[in-house]
Write a protein that holds these residues in place. Structure first.
Motif, short mmCIF file in Angstrom:
data_model
loop_
_atom_site.label_atom_id
_atom_site.label_comp_id
_atom_site.label_asym_id
_atom_site.label_seq_id
_atom_site.Cartn_x
_atom_site.Cartn_y
_atom_site.Cartn_z
N UNK A 297 0.84 -1.19 0.00
CA UNK A 297 0.00 0.00 0.00
C UNK A 297 0.89 1.25 0.00
N UNK A 298 1.97 1.18 0.75
CA UNK A 298 2.89 2.32 0.82
C UNK A 298 3.50 2.63 -0.54
N UNK A 299 3.79 1.60 -1.33
CA UNK A 299 4.35 1.84 -2.66
C UNK A 299 3.39 2.67 -3.51
N UNK A 300 2.13 2.21 -3.57
CA UNK A 300 1.16 2.88 -4.42
C UNK A 300 0.83 4.28 -3.90
N UNK A 301 0.66 4.40 -2.58
CA UNK A 301 0.31 5.70 -2.02
C UNK A 301 1.45 6.70 -2.16
N UNK A 302 2.69 6.23 -2.02
CA UNK A 302 3.83 7.13 -2.15
C UNK A 302 3.95 7.67 -3.57
N UNK A 303 3.69 6.82 -4.55
CA UNK A 303 3.82 7.24 -5.94
C UNK A 303 2.68 8.17 -6.34
N UNK B 143 8.61 -2.59 9.78
CA UNK B 143 7.58 -2.42 8.75
C UNK B 143 7.27 -0.95 8.55
N UNK B 144 7.21 -0.20 9.65
CA UNK B 144 6.91 1.23 9.56
C UNK B 144 8.07 1.97 8.89
N UNK B 145 9.29 1.62 9.26
CA UNK B 145 10.45 2.28 8.67
C UNK B 145 10.57 1.98 7.17
N UNK B 146 10.20 0.77 6.78
CA UNK B 146 10.22 0.45 5.35
C UNK B 146 9.22 1.32 4.60
N UNK B 147 8.05 1.51 5.17
CA UNK B 147 7.05 2.37 4.53
C UNK B 147 7.53 3.82 4.47
N UNK B 148 8.09 4.31 5.55
CA UNK B 148 8.58 5.69 5.57
C UNK B 148 9.76 5.87 4.60
#
Length: 436
Positions: A317-323, A351-356
Protein backbone atom coordinates in the motif's frame (compact mmCIF):
# COMPACT_ATOMS: atom_id res chain seq x y z
CA UNK A 1 -15.10 -45.88 5.80
CA UNK A 2 -14.24 -43.16 3.29
CA UNK A 3 -10.70 -41.75 3.44
CA UNK A 4 -8.76 -38.85 1.97
CA UNK A 5 -5.82 -39.32 -0.37
CA UNK A 6 -3.48 -39.62 2.62
CA UNK A 7 -5.48 -42.45 4.17
CA UNK A 8 -7.15 -40.37 6.88
CA UNK A 9 -10.79 -41.21 7.70
CA UNK A 10 -13.56 -38.91 6.49
CA UNK A 11 -16.83 -38.66 8.36
CA UNK A 12 -19.22 -39.00 5.44
CA UNK A 13 -21.23 -41.96 4.27
CA UNK A 14 -21.36 -40.57 0.73
CA UNK A 15 -18.73 -42.00 -1.59
CA UNK A 16 -19.45 -39.19 -4.06
CA UNK A 17 -18.96 -36.52 -1.41
CA UNK A 18 -15.65 -38.08 -0.42
CA UNK A 19 -14.52 -38.24 -4.05
CA UNK A 20 -15.41 -34.58 -4.63
CA UNK A 21 -13.63 -33.66 -1.41
CA UNK A 22 -10.44 -35.46 -2.49
CA UNK A 23 -10.64 -33.63 -5.82
CA UNK A 24 -11.05 -30.29 -4.06
CA UNK A 25 -8.08 -30.91 -1.77
CA UNK A 26 -5.87 -31.91 -4.68
CA UNK A 27 -6.89 -28.74 -6.53
CA UNK A 28 -5.99 -26.67 -3.47
CA UNK A 29 -2.67 -28.42 -2.95
CA UNK A 30 -1.75 -27.99 -6.61
CA UNK A 31 -3.16 -24.42 -6.84
CA UNK A 32 -5.37 -25.58 -9.68
CA UNK A 33 -8.76 -24.21 -10.65
CA UNK A 34 -11.73 -26.33 -9.59
CA UNK A 35 -11.51 -26.55 -5.81
CA UNK A 36 -14.54 -24.32 -5.24
CA UNK A 37 -16.74 -26.41 -7.51
CA UNK A 38 -15.49 -29.67 -6.02
CA UNK A 39 -16.16 -28.60 -2.42
CA UNK A 40 -19.58 -27.24 -3.38
CA UNK A 41 -20.45 -30.60 -4.93
CA UNK A 42 -19.19 -32.44 -1.86
CA UNK A 43 -21.42 -30.28 0.35
CA UNK A 44 -24.39 -30.86 -1.96
CA UNK A 45 -23.85 -34.63 -1.73
CA UNK A 46 -23.50 -34.52 2.07
CA UNK A 47 -24.54 -31.27 3.79
CA UNK A 48 -23.20 -32.62 7.10
CA UNK A 49 -19.62 -33.11 5.83
CA UNK A 50 -17.56 -30.81 8.08
CA UNK A 51 -14.27 -30.94 6.17
CA UNK A 52 -15.90 -29.95 2.89
CA UNK A 53 -17.38 -26.90 4.62
CA UNK A 54 -14.08 -25.79 6.14
CA UNK A 55 -12.24 -26.40 2.86
CA UNK A 56 -14.71 -24.14 1.11
CA UNK A 57 -14.38 -21.62 3.93
CA UNK A 58 -10.63 -21.48 3.36
CA UNK A 59 -11.17 -20.62 -0.30
CA UNK A 60 -13.55 -17.82 0.68
CA UNK A 61 -10.83 -16.51 3.00
CA UNK A 62 -8.22 -16.49 0.24
CA UNK A 63 -10.62 -14.50 -1.93
CA UNK A 64 -11.22 -12.05 0.94
CA UNK A 65 -14.85 -13.06 1.26
CA UNK A 66 -14.64 -12.81 5.02
CA UNK A 67 -18.30 -13.14 5.91
CA UNK A 68 -18.76 -16.29 3.89
CA UNK A 69 -15.51 -17.73 5.24
CA UNK A 70 -16.43 -17.18 8.88
CA UNK A 71 -19.99 -18.46 8.41
CA UNK A 72 -18.83 -21.70 6.79
CA UNK A 73 -16.07 -22.17 9.37
CA UNK A 74 -18.62 -21.81 12.18
CA UNK A 75 -20.87 -24.31 10.45
CA UNK A 76 -17.95 -26.71 10.05
CA UNK A 77 -17.30 -26.47 13.81
CA UNK A 78 -20.86 -27.50 14.55
CA UNK A 79 -20.77 -30.37 12.08
CA UNK A 80 -17.40 -31.58 13.37
CA UNK A 81 -18.98 -32.40 16.73
CA UNK A 82 -19.94 -35.75 15.27
CA UNK A 83 -16.67 -36.31 13.42
CA UNK A 84 -13.33 -37.86 14.41
CA UNK A 85 -10.87 -36.08 16.70
CA UNK A 86 -8.56 -35.58 13.71
CA UNK A 87 -11.30 -33.81 11.76
CA UNK A 88 -12.21 -31.68 14.78
CA UNK A 89 -8.57 -30.56 15.09
CA UNK A 90 -8.35 -29.94 11.33
CA UNK A 91 -11.42 -27.70 11.46
CA UNK A 92 -10.14 -25.81 14.51
CA UNK A 93 -6.79 -24.95 12.90
CA UNK A 94 -8.33 -23.64 9.69
CA UNK A 95 -11.11 -21.83 11.55
CA UNK A 96 -8.54 -20.07 13.78
CA UNK A 97 -6.74 -18.77 10.70
CA UNK A 98 -10.01 -17.60 9.17
CA UNK A 99 -10.99 -15.85 12.40
CA UNK A 100 -7.75 -13.85 12.51
CA UNK A 101 -6.05 -15.84 15.27
CA UNK A 102 -2.73 -16.70 13.62
CA UNK A 103 -0.81 -17.58 16.80
CA UNK A 104 -3.52 -20.03 17.82
CA UNK A 105 -3.58 -21.45 14.29
CA UNK A 106 0.21 -21.99 14.31
CA UNK A 107 0.36 -23.63 17.71
CA UNK A 108 -2.72 -25.68 16.90
CA UNK A 109 -1.28 -26.82 13.58
CA UNK A 110 2.05 -27.84 15.13
CA UNK A 111 0.34 -29.85 17.86
CA UNK A 112 -2.13 -31.40 15.41
CA UNK A 113 0.65 -32.54 13.08
CA UNK A 114 2.42 -34.34 15.90
CA UNK A 115 -0.57 -36.66 16.09
CA UNK A 116 -1.68 -36.53 12.44
CA UNK A 117 1.42 -35.75 10.36
CA UNK A 118 -0.29 -36.75 7.10
CA UNK A 119 -2.96 -34.06 7.42
CA UNK A 120 -1.54 -32.26 4.41
CA UNK A 121 -3.99 -29.38 4.38
CA UNK A 122 -3.03 -28.44 7.93
CA UNK A 123 0.67 -28.69 7.08
CA UNK A 124 0.10 -26.56 3.98
CA UNK A 125 -1.32 -23.76 6.14
CA UNK A 126 2.12 -23.26 7.69
CA UNK A 127 4.09 -23.22 4.43
CA UNK A 128 4.68 -20.96 1.47
CA UNK A 129 5.35 -17.26 1.03
CA UNK A 130 1.89 -16.33 2.33
CA UNK A 131 1.56 -19.10 4.95
CA UNK A 132 1.20 -18.82 8.69
CA UNK A 133 4.94 -19.04 9.33
CA UNK A 134 5.77 -16.42 6.67
CA UNK A 135 3.30 -13.90 8.09
CA UNK A 136 4.10 -14.64 11.74
CA UNK A 137 6.62 -11.81 12.06
CA UNK A 138 9.38 -14.33 12.81
CA UNK A 139 12.82 -13.64 11.38
CA UNK A 140 13.45 -17.39 11.07
CA UNK A 141 10.30 -18.35 9.17
CA UNK A 142 12.25 -19.79 6.22
CA UNK A 143 14.10 -22.12 8.58
CA UNK A 144 10.84 -22.96 10.37
CA UNK A 145 9.19 -24.05 7.11
CA UNK A 146 12.06 -26.32 6.25
CA UNK A 147 12.24 -27.73 9.78
CA UNK A 148 8.61 -28.77 9.92
CA UNK A 149 8.80 -30.32 6.45
CA UNK A 150 11.85 -32.35 7.42
CA UNK A 151 10.24 -33.31 10.72
CA UNK A 152 7.36 -35.01 8.90
CA UNK A 153 9.09 -36.06 5.67
CA UNK A 154 9.12 -39.76 6.58
CA UNK A 155 5.32 -39.77 6.49
CA UNK A 156 5.07 -38.58 2.88
CA UNK A 157 7.71 -40.34 0.81
CA UNK A 158 7.40 -39.48 -2.89
CA UNK A 159 4.16 -37.55 -2.54
CA UNK A 160 3.94 -34.95 -5.31
CA UNK A 161 2.55 -32.19 -3.09
CA UNK A 162 4.97 -32.73 -0.22
CA UNK A 163 8.09 -32.93 -2.40
CA UNK A 164 7.08 -29.67 -4.05
CA UNK A 165 6.83 -27.82 -0.76
CA UNK A 166 9.90 -29.51 0.68
CA UNK A 167 11.80 -28.33 -2.39
CA UNK A 168 10.54 -24.77 -2.11
CA UNK A 169 11.34 -24.72 1.60
CA UNK A 170 14.93 -25.77 0.83
CA UNK A 171 15.13 -23.05 -1.82
CA UNK A 172 13.98 -20.29 0.53
CA UNK A 173 16.35 -21.59 3.22
CA UNK A 174 19.25 -21.17 0.77
CA UNK A 175 19.74 -24.82 -0.24
CA UNK A 176 19.24 -24.05 -3.91
CA UNK A 177 20.50 -27.19 -5.64
CA UNK A 178 18.49 -29.42 -3.29
CA UNK A 179 15.43 -27.23 -3.66
CA UNK A 180 15.58 -27.29 -7.45
CA UNK A 181 16.16 -31.04 -7.61
CA UNK A 182 13.20 -31.78 -5.34
CA UNK A 183 10.98 -29.34 -7.22
CA UNK A 184 11.88 -30.95 -10.54
CA UNK A 185 11.10 -34.38 -9.11
CA UNK A 186 7.71 -33.18 -7.86
CA UNK A 187 6.94 -31.82 -11.34
CA UNK A 188 7.76 -35.22 -12.80
CA UNK A 189 5.26 -36.82 -10.42
CA UNK A 190 2.47 -34.36 -11.25
CA UNK A 191 2.96 -31.69 -13.89
CA UNK A 192 -0.51 -30.18 -13.25
CA UNK A 193 0.80 -28.57 -10.10
CA UNK A 194 1.07 -24.79 -10.03
CA UNK A 195 2.46 -24.74 -6.50
CA UNK A 196 5.49 -26.75 -7.56
CA UNK A 197 5.86 -24.80 -10.81
CA UNK A 198 5.98 -21.75 -8.56
CA UNK A 199 8.59 -23.30 -6.26
CA UNK A 200 10.71 -24.35 -9.23
CA UNK A 201 10.52 -20.80 -10.61
CA UNK A 202 11.86 -19.53 -7.31
CA UNK A 203 14.75 -22.00 -7.41
CA UNK A 204 15.71 -20.87 -10.90
CA UNK A 205 15.42 -17.21 -9.89
CA UNK A 206 17.58 -17.67 -6.80
CA UNK A 207 20.20 -19.50 -8.89
CA UNK A 208 20.21 -16.65 -11.40
CA UNK A 209 19.01 -19.03 -14.11
CA UNK A 210 16.59 -16.47 -15.54
CA UNK A 211 16.53 -17.82 -19.09
CA UNK A 212 15.71 -21.32 -17.83
CA UNK A 213 12.94 -19.92 -15.65
CA UNK A 214 11.41 -18.00 -18.53
CA UNK A 215 11.64 -21.02 -20.83
CA UNK A 216 10.13 -23.35 -18.24
CA UNK A 217 7.15 -21.11 -17.55
CA UNK A 218 6.57 -20.29 -21.22
CA UNK A 219 6.30 -24.01 -21.94
CA UNK A 220 4.31 -24.92 -18.84
CA UNK A 221 1.80 -22.08 -18.47
CA UNK A 222 -0.29 -22.63 -21.64
CA UNK A 223 -1.68 -25.83 -20.09
CA UNK A 224 -2.46 -24.03 -16.81
CA UNK A 225 -6.05 -22.87 -16.39
CA UNK A 226 -5.91 -19.06 -16.31
CA UNK A 227 -8.60 -19.02 -13.64
CA UNK A 228 -6.23 -20.78 -11.20
CA UNK A 229 -5.21 -18.41 -8.44
CA UNK A 230 -1.44 -18.57 -9.06
CA UNK A 231 -1.61 -17.87 -12.79
CA UNK A 232 -1.14 -14.11 -12.44
CA UNK A 233 1.70 -14.58 -9.96
CA UNK A 234 3.49 -17.00 -12.28
CA UNK A 235 3.20 -14.34 -14.99
CA UNK A 236 4.83 -11.96 -12.48
CA UNK A 237 7.75 -14.40 -12.32
CA UNK A 238 8.07 -14.24 -16.10
CA UNK A 239 8.13 -10.45 -15.84
CA UNK A 240 11.02 -10.63 -13.35
CA UNK A 241 13.09 -12.55 -15.87
CA UNK A 242 12.31 -9.93 -18.52
CA UNK A 243 13.31 -7.14 -16.16
CA UNK A 244 16.61 -8.90 -15.54
CA UNK A 245 17.16 -9.01 -19.30
CA UNK A 246 16.37 -5.29 -19.60
CA UNK A 247 13.14 -5.89 -21.53
CA UNK A 248 10.99 -3.27 -19.80
CA UNK A 249 8.36 -3.23 -22.54
CA UNK A 250 8.00 -7.00 -22.26
CA UNK A 251 7.61 -6.81 -18.49
CA UNK A 252 5.03 -4.04 -18.81
CA UNK A 253 3.10 -6.11 -21.36
CA UNK A 254 2.99 -8.97 -18.83
CA UNK A 255 1.57 -6.56 -16.28
CA UNK A 256 -1.11 -5.32 -18.67
CA UNK A 257 -2.11 -8.78 -19.92
CA UNK A 258 -2.00 -10.83 -16.72
CA UNK A 259 -1.62 -8.76 -13.54
CA UNK A 260 -3.31 -5.35 -13.64
CA UNK A 261 -6.58 -5.14 -11.68
CA UNK A 262 -9.23 -5.88 -14.28
CA UNK A 263 -11.61 -8.50 -12.96
CA UNK A 264 -8.85 -11.04 -12.42
CA UNK A 265 -9.99 -14.28 -10.75
CA UNK A 266 -7.05 -14.28 -8.33
CA UNK A 267 -6.88 -13.57 -4.59
CA UNK A 268 -6.77 -9.81 -3.94
CA UNK A 269 -3.51 -10.09 -1.97
CA UNK A 270 -1.80 -11.59 -5.03
CA UNK A 271 -3.27 -9.06 -7.45
CA UNK A 272 -2.38 -6.08 -5.29
CA UNK A 273 1.12 -7.04 -4.22
CA UNK A 274 2.13 -8.37 -7.64
CA UNK A 275 0.84 -5.25 -9.35
CA UNK A 276 2.38 -2.72 -6.97
CA UNK A 277 5.74 -4.48 -6.79
CA UNK A 278 6.08 -4.95 -10.55
CA UNK A 279 5.23 -1.31 -11.25
CA UNK A 280 7.78 -0.22 -8.62
CA UNK A 281 10.45 -2.41 -10.18
CA UNK A 282 9.64 -1.00 -13.61
CA UNK A 283 9.96 2.53 -12.25
CA UNK A 284 13.32 1.71 -10.65
CA UNK A 285 14.48 0.42 -14.03
CA UNK A 286 13.51 3.70 -15.71
CA UNK A 287 10.12 2.90 -17.23
CA UNK A 288 7.93 5.97 -17.61
CA UNK A 289 4.26 6.50 -18.37
CA UNK A 290 3.02 4.36 -15.49
CA UNK A 291 0.79 6.97 -13.85
CA UNK A 292 -2.55 5.48 -14.94
CA UNK A 293 -1.46 2.03 -13.83
CA UNK A 294 -0.43 3.38 -10.44
CA UNK A 295 -3.82 5.04 -9.98
CA UNK A 296 -5.54 1.73 -10.75
CA UNK A 297 -3.39 -0.18 -8.26
CA UNK A 298 -3.82 2.48 -5.57
CA UNK A 299 -7.61 2.38 -5.99
CA UNK A 300 -7.56 -1.42 -5.79
CA UNK A 301 -5.55 -1.30 -2.57
CA UNK A 302 -7.90 1.20 -1.00
CA UNK A 303 -10.86 -1.03 -1.94
CA UNK A 304 -9.53 -4.35 -0.67
CA UNK A 305 -7.14 -3.19 2.06
CA UNK A 306 -8.78 -0.02 3.41
CA UNK A 307 -7.36 -0.43 6.92
CA UNK A 308 -4.04 -1.60 8.31
CA UNK A 309 -3.95 -5.23 9.34
CA UNK A 310 -2.45 -7.42 6.62
CA UNK A 311 1.09 -6.11 7.03
CA UNK A 312 2.39 -7.45 3.70
CA UNK A 313 -0.44 -5.60 1.95
CA UNK A 314 0.28 -2.50 4.07
CA UNK A 315 3.86 -2.37 2.82
CA UNK A 316 2.68 -2.58 -0.78
CA UNK A 317 0.00 0.00 0.00
CA UNK A 318 2.89 2.32 0.82
CA UNK A 319 4.35 1.84 -2.66
CA UNK A 320 1.16 2.88 -4.42
CA UNK A 321 0.31 5.70 -2.02
CA UNK A 322 3.83 7.13 -2.15
CA UNK A 323 3.82 7.24 -5.94
CA UNK A 324 0.31 8.66 -6.33
CA UNK A 325 1.06 11.24 -3.65
CA UNK A 326 -2.28 11.05 -1.86
CA UNK A 327 -2.83 11.38 1.88
CA UNK A 328 -3.67 7.71 2.36
CA UNK A 329 -0.13 6.85 3.42
CA UNK A 330 -0.19 9.19 6.43
CA UNK A 331 -3.38 7.58 7.66
CA UNK A 332 -1.98 4.09 7.08
CA UNK A 333 1.24 4.92 8.94
CA UNK A 334 -0.78 6.20 11.88
CA UNK A 335 -2.70 2.92 11.94
CA UNK A 336 0.54 0.95 11.77
CA UNK A 337 2.00 2.95 14.64
CA UNK A 338 -1.10 2.18 16.72
CA UNK A 339 -0.86 -1.52 15.89
CA UNK A 340 2.84 -1.51 16.81
CA UNK A 341 2.06 0.15 20.15
CA UNK A 342 -0.52 -2.56 20.86
CA UNK A 343 1.88 -5.34 19.86
CA UNK A 344 -0.30 -6.29 16.87
CA UNK A 345 2.16 -5.32 14.13
CA UNK A 346 4.04 -8.58 13.89
CA UNK A 347 7.12 -7.32 11.98
CA UNK A 348 7.36 -4.41 14.43
CA UNK A 349 8.97 -1.03 13.78
CA UNK A 350 10.84 -2.31 10.73
CA UNK A 351 7.58 -2.42 8.75
CA UNK A 352 6.91 1.23 9.56
CA UNK A 353 10.45 2.28 8.67
CA UNK A 354 10.22 0.45 5.35
CA UNK A 355 7.05 2.37 4.53
CA UNK A 356 8.58 5.69 5.57
CA UNK A 357 11.71 4.91 3.58
CA UNK A 358 9.62 4.22 0.49
CA UNK A 359 7.83 7.53 0.91
CA UNK A 360 11.12 9.43 1.27
CA UNK A 361 12.45 7.74 -1.86
CA UNK A 362 9.34 8.63 -3.85
CA UNK A 363 9.69 12.24 -2.71
CA UNK A 364 13.28 12.33 -3.94
CA UNK A 365 14.82 12.49 -0.46
CA UNK A 366 17.41 9.78 -1.02
CA UNK A 367 19.41 10.59 2.11
CA UNK A 368 16.36 10.06 4.30
CA UNK A 369 15.40 6.93 2.39
CA UNK A 370 18.86 5.52 3.07
CA UNK A 371 18.67 6.37 6.78
CA UNK A 372 15.35 4.54 7.08
CA UNK A 373 15.82 1.61 4.74
CA UNK A 374 19.37 0.62 5.60
CA UNK A 375 18.76 -0.51 9.23
CA UNK A 376 15.28 -1.83 8.41
CA UNK A 377 16.68 -4.31 5.89
CA UNK A 378 18.24 -6.25 8.77
CA UNK A 379 14.66 -7.09 9.84
CA UNK A 380 13.24 -7.45 6.33
CA UNK A 381 12.49 -11.16 6.57
CA UNK A 382 9.90 -10.39 9.26
CA UNK A 383 7.49 -8.98 6.67
CA UNK A 384 7.04 -12.43 5.11
CA UNK A 385 6.71 -13.22 1.43
CA UNK A 386 9.53 -14.78 -0.55
CA UNK A 387 13.12 -13.71 -1.14
CA UNK A 388 12.12 -12.56 -4.63
CA UNK A 389 9.31 -10.40 -3.27
CA UNK A 390 11.38 -8.88 -0.48
CA UNK A 391 14.23 -7.97 -2.82
CA UNK A 392 12.29 -4.89 -3.89
CA UNK A 393 13.30 -2.99 -0.74
CA UNK A 394 17.00 -3.70 -1.22
CA UNK A 395 16.63 -2.69 -4.88
CA UNK A 396 15.22 0.62 -3.69
CA UNK A 397 18.10 1.16 -1.28
CA UNK A 398 20.65 0.44 -4.02
CA UNK A 399 19.04 2.99 -6.35
CA UNK A 400 18.87 5.51 -3.49
CA UNK A 401 22.60 5.01 -2.90
CA UNK A 402 23.37 5.72 -6.54
CA UNK A 403 21.07 8.75 -6.74
CA UNK A 404 22.65 10.14 -3.57
CA UNK A 405 26.17 9.71 -5.00
CA UNK A 406 27.12 6.76 -2.80
CA UNK A 407 28.24 4.48 -5.58
CA UNK A 408 30.71 2.71 -3.30
CA UNK A 409 27.95 1.64 -0.92
CA UNK A 410 25.75 0.52 -3.78
CA UNK A 411 28.64 -1.45 -5.28
CA UNK A 412 29.19 -3.33 -2.01
CA UNK A 413 25.52 -4.31 -1.82
CA UNK A 414 25.47 -5.41 -5.43
CA UNK A 415 28.71 -7.35 -5.09
CA UNK A 416 27.27 -9.34 -2.18
CA UNK A 417 24.22 -10.19 -4.27
CA UNK A 418 26.30 -11.20 -7.28
CA UNK A 419 28.33 -13.52 -5.07
CA UNK A 420 25.06 -15.27 -4.21
CA UNK A 421 23.32 -15.13 -7.59
CA UNK A 422 24.34 -14.00 -11.10
CA UNK A 423 22.09 -11.30 -12.50
CA UNK A 424 22.36 -9.28 -15.70
CA UNK A 425 20.52 -6.41 -14.03
CA UNK A 426 22.82 -6.38 -11.00
CA UNK A 427 25.85 -6.46 -13.28
CA UNK A 428 24.48 -3.41 -15.10
CA UNK A 429 23.80 -1.69 -11.77
CA UNK A 430 27.33 -2.52 -10.64
CA UNK A 431 28.77 -0.71 -13.65
CA UNK A 432 26.45 2.24 -12.98
CA UNK A 433 27.46 2.32 -9.30
CA UNK A 434 31.14 2.42 -10.21
CA UNK A 435 30.47 5.50 -12.33
CA UNK A 436 28.34 7.30 -9.72
Amino acid sequence: MNRDRYGLPLTTTSDRAAAYYREGVDCMLSAWHGAEDAFDKAIAEDPTFALAHVGRARLHQLNMEGGNARALAAQARELAAGATSREKGHVEVIAAAIEGKPKLAVSGAEAHLEEYPRDAQVLSMLLGAFGLYAFSGRADHDAAKLAICERHASHYGEDWWFLGYLGWSHTEAGNLSIGRRLSERAMELRSANANTAHGLSHAMFEQGDMAAGRQFLSQWMPAHDRKSFLHGHLAWHVALTLLDAGDLDGALAIYEQHIKPAGRPYPPLNIFTDGASLLWRLALAGQTGLEAHWRDVAAYGEKYFPQAGAHFADLHFALAAAITGNNALEARLAQLEARAADGKLLPGQAAIDLCRGIRAFAQGDNAKAIRLLEPALAELTRIGGSHAQRELWEDTLIVAYMRAGHGDRAARRISARLDRRPSARDEAWSRQAQRS
